[in-house]
Design a protein around this motif. Structure first.
Motif, mmCIF file in Angstrom:
data_model
loop_
_atom_site.group_PDB
_atom_site.id
_atom_site.type_symbol
_atom_site.label_atom_id
_atom_site.label_comp_id
_atom_site.label_asym_id
_atom_site.label_seq_id
_atom_site.Cartn_x
_atom_site.Cartn_y
_atom_site.Cartn_z
ATOM 1 N N ARG A 168 32.845 43.003 25.756
ATOM 2 C CA ARG A 168 33.938 43.650 26.490
ATOM 3 C C ARG A 168 33.454 44.195 27.828
ATOM 4 N NH1 ARG A 168 36.522 47.822 22.511
ATOM 5 N NH2 ARG A 168 37.461 48.490 24.466
ATOM 6 N N LEU A 169 32.244 44.758 27.847
ATOM 7 C CA LEU A 169 31.675 45.273 29.094
ATOM 8 C C LEU A 169 31.463 44.137 30.090
ATOM 9 C CD1 LEU A 169 30.463 47.512 30.836
ATOM 10 C CD2 LEU A 169 28.283 47.124 29.659
ATOM 11 N N GLU A 170 30.902 43.030 29.620
ATOM 12 C CA GLU A 170 30.684 41.885 30.506
ATOM 13 C C GLU A 170 32.018 41.384 31.067
ATOM 14 O OE1 GLU A 170 28.557 39.033 28.150
ATOM 15 O OE2 GLU A 170 26.721 40.222 28.149
ATOM 16 N N ASP A 171 33.041 41.317 30.226
ATOM 17 C CA ASP A 171 34.363 40.887 30.684
ATOM 18 C C ASP A 171 34.926 41.850 31.721
ATOM 19 O OD1 ASP A 171 34.162 38.764 28.931
ATOM 20 O OD2 ASP A 171 35.520 39.618 27.425
ATOM 21 N N ALA A 172 34.775 43.132 31.470
ATOM 22 C CA ALA A 172 35.291 44.143 32.399
ATOM 23 C C ALA A 172 34.558 44.068 33.739
ATOM 24 C CB ALA A 172 35.165 45.537 31.791
ATOM 25 N N LEU A 173 33.249 43.863 33.695
ATOM 26 C CA LEU A 173 32.481 43.759 34.939
ATOM 27 C C LEU A 173 32.869 42.508 35.725
ATOM 28 C CD1 LEU A 173 28.957 44.952 33.734
ATOM 29 C CD2 LEU A 173 30.563 46.181 35.212
ATOM 30 N N ALA A 174 33.113 41.416 35.021
ATOM 31 C CA ALA A 174 33.543 40.187 35.702
ATOM 32 C C ALA A 174 34.910 40.395 36.343
ATOM 33 C CB ALA A 174 33.591 39.030 34.706
ATOM 34 N N GLU A 175 35.814 41.062 35.626
ATOM 35 C CA GLU A 175 37.145 41.341 36.175
ATOM 36 C C GLU A 175 37.044 42.273 37.379
ATOM 37 O OE1 GLU A 175 41.477 43.114 34.787
ATOM 38 O OE2 GLU A 175 39.986 42.632 33.264
#
Length: 78
Positions: A45-52
């Motif tokens: 989820r953190l990786e997804d949030a950082l990509a977004e």
């Protein structure tokens, strides 16, 4: 004979204690596996949030450039 009964009783208590400790260890391992899955989920989820966030930052910069371009065009007209 009494000594044999005492030894048997102690042996049964030790076996019972061993089984209890094994059950506790299994429960701790299971809880650890759940914790590992939760941690992996949070990392994803953190990786997804950082990509977004990165995408949104790029979009913001593009919008700022468009606004600056529009303001320059308005100044040129006025």
């Amino acid at each position: 004979m009494d000594l044999l009964k005492q030894l048997e009783s102690k042996m049964q208590a030790l076996v019972q204690q061993r089984n209890q400790l094994k059950d506790e260890l299994d429960a701790l391992k299971a809880a650890g596996a759940v914790g590992d899955r939760e941690l992996q989920s949070l990392r994803t989820r953190l990786e997804d949030a950082l990509a977004e966030k990165s995408i949104l930052e790029k979009d913001r910069e593009a919008v700022k450039e468009q606004v600056a371009s529009i303001l320059r065009a308005l100044e040129a007209l006025g």
